[in-house]
Design an enzyme around this catalytic site. Sequence first.
Site, PDB file in Angstrom:
ATOM      1  N   ASP A   1      -2.624  -1.684   9.847  1.00 10.51           N
ATOM      2  CA  ASP A   1      -2.730  -1.766   8.384  1.00 10.51           C
ATOM      3  C   ASP A   1      -3.286  -3.103   7.888  1.00 10.51           C
ATOM      4  O   ASP A   1      -3.590  -3.237   6.700  1.00 10.51           O
ATOM      5  CB  ASP A   1      -1.334  -1.601   7.745  1.00 10.51           C
TER       6      ASP A   1
ATOM      7  N   LYS B   1       0.840  -1.208   0.000  1.00 12.57           N
ATOM      8  CA  LYS B   1       0.000   0.000   0.000  1.00 12.57           C
ATOM      9  C   LYS B   1       0.865   1.244   0.000  1.00 12.57           C
ATOM     10  O   LYS B   1       2.024   1.214   0.448  1.00 12.57           O
ATOM     11  CB  LYS B   1      -0.954   0.029   1.206  1.00 12.57           C
TER      12      LYS B   1
END
Length: 294
Positions: A136, A6
């Site tokens: 995350d 990401k």
Amino acid sequence: MRVPAKVNLALNVGATDNEGYHALGTLFQAVSLFDDLVARPAEAGVFRVSFRGEGASGLPTDDTNLVVRAARLLAGTCGTGNLGAEIRVHKRIPVAGGMAGGSADAAATLVACNQLWGTSLDTGQLHAVAARLGADVPFLLHGGTAVGTGRGEKLRPVPVRGSFQWVLALSHHGLSTPAVFREFDRISPPQPTGIDSGLLAALADGDARRVGALLRNDLQRAAFNLQPELADVLAMGREAGATGALVSGSGPTIAFLAGTKAVADAISDRLVLSSRVRAVRRAHGPVPGARIVN
Ligand code: C5P
């Protein structure tokens, strides 16, 4: 299993809670830099991991590894004592690079073991287990582009038109996320965590130029203090024509948004020449989260 890295298009860092975690307003995008993971059955209570590829030799494989913790936590949640897994990870996401490589592997482990063991947890249940492993991890289950609030684990998908081109500059050294947050606390007061509505509108319109102008990472200055050469790398990519540039997450990877493929080529051609850059990767986003592939 295949799981993406990401980048954070916004990473707005607010005040700490009583456990020392910061309130975040973040805009995640999953990008096409993937780790591959295979899970095989093992004896009851045995959870083993091995790594190959990018940065593999420096990774712990004991019980502290997030992959082992993910498999163990899923087995514990399902409540049967007869589960075990042997997990192999081929890494391409940089280790300690600010691209959530460890969290990605944990997310992939949850999906892989849920399939291997036939434990049939649904998406919401997997999300709850993921949130216990790290801020995350839930996003890497889902992928795409999403606003994250709370510690980053409360997700709201956002619409995106088209695909965005990224050039990623990998650093010679990693950065520790807790160390970067500590440096942020030392140099900066808590910041407002609301996500810029103009950034969300630019994403929905697929307008890379506007997105590039509105990228924001409150941890960037802290990362620059810990690795001063990163500021030069960022300036280099901008000079080569990047539409936007920022430190990815807690760094040290720097993400450059390119308006066209020609600009992406120019940025990577410039970066590969720099001794401050260990490697350059190209990626596009958004892409889906952890998923089973052949
Ligand atoms: O959640 P995760 O384990 O990935 O976080 C790593 C570290 O980053 C935490 O130990 C904490 O120091 C910092 N962090 C934070 N606030 C958040 C998320 C992470 O301070 N919302």
